[in-house]
Design an enzyme around this catalytic site. Sequence first.
Site, PDB file in Angstrom:
ATOM      1  CE  LYS A  22      -1.839   1.586   4.009  1.00 60.04           C
ATOM      2  NZ  LYS A  22      -1.515   3.019   4.214  1.00 60.04           N
ATOM      3  CB  CYS A 117      -5.097  10.284  11.929  1.00 53.22           C
ATOM      4  SG  CYS A 117      -3.417   9.734  12.084  1.00 53.22           S
TER       5      CYS A 117
END
Length: 421
Positions: A22, A117
Amino acid sequence: MEKLIVKGGTRLQGTIPVSGCKNAVLPIAVAASILGDGTSVLHNVPNLTDVKTLGAVLEGLSATIKFKNATLYIEPINHLEYEAPYDLVRKMRASIYVLGPLVAKLGKAKVSFPGGCAIGPRPIDLHIRGLEQLGAEVNVEKGYIYAQAERLVGTEMDLIGQHGPSVGATANVMMAATLAQGTTVIRNAAREPHISDLAHFLKAMGADIEGIGTSTLTIHGVKQLRGTEHTVISDDIEAGTYIVAGAITRGDVYVKGITPKQIPAISEKLVEAGVELDWDANGVRVTTPREIQPINVTTAPFPGFPTDMQAQIMGLLCLASGTSVIAENVHTDRFIHAAELNRMGANIMLDDSEATIKGVAKLSGAPVMASDLRAGAVLVAAGMAATGETAVSRVYHIDRGYESIEKKLNDVGANITRVNE
Ligand code: UD1
């Protein structure tokens, strides 16, 4: 929203294939879409929501993206759009990767400033500093980063941050420097395998980069980059996660498509914890004949132990025959999973950026919540080793970074069902 119901007490046995990385695909797709002047074709691309989210950002910039059978076809932007809006960027911090390439290619960029986050505040000062050193004028206004430069100019810079080299800043500045005038030297560059994969891709596009895989990257700017074809490396963290899944269930699994060079510190620490790793040319056989041994782990940039494997190894150490200590030196607040593991009977105490894990004899299933994708993965792994049933909610975090997680695990003996909450 979906959740995963994990029935515990299963022992994994069989082969688990590793998908494409990813964290390599994301910057490579950005480079192909913005820096290239022709079509690029990327193979071994994982089917993940993060890849789709980035695809939407790139389509918003006027690239054309097609994804079929693990292959991504990219027609680059048509040189009109230079804005990445808040609605897209807020879904994925890696959208910041478009900043450097847009300034390099179009002379200007307007990119929403990414927010925090669950793993901490995650500043982007190094990205901005690097681009300023290449001569860009960067301003932050009303939640957006505005950057502009007629043409970036190569220079020498040191990108070391408070917590060591930065993956994202290295990628952003390296991409921008490929089209700068003259030579850029990045000292204290990140050395993660996905940074090297990006550099190899840029070279295949026509960039001139020396020092790939080292902490000094030298980039001689070129006028133009072409589209190219590339096979993305396999995902080190996904592989590490499945090795832990094999070990925590005392299984006998073969994790296919990974090399020891990609995961040196992960292998070393797992072996120290009593996991047996038997490598061959295609992957690694994982068995755990003895008790899990307590160990100490400190996260650090590559080639150190990756922060993205911290949650998973913590899960394994919950079942060790003694006390382990994990120091988290990269994302120092990244411990939300500890409280969830404690809900399953683990004994983890936190003190600032350090976790002390007293091994317990067993974990028991419980309803738990994934707070980020790696935290989600450890809860699934712990659920397989626990007695009873574990319900992992907020699966969308896991889907950001693990392709078909329940299929891959069920194929080797897990009992995981996806249900709507
Ligand atoms: C990437 C990975 C992420 C991984 C992290 C560390 C992607 C898409 N994500 O994130 O999964 O956890 O590397 O391996 O590849 N920092 C600054 N200023 C900056 C940038 C970073 O202080 O401008 C700090 C961060 O807060 C952190 C450390 O540097 O403490 C490393 O962060 P960085 O390597 O930049 O992580 P990301 O690229 O965001």
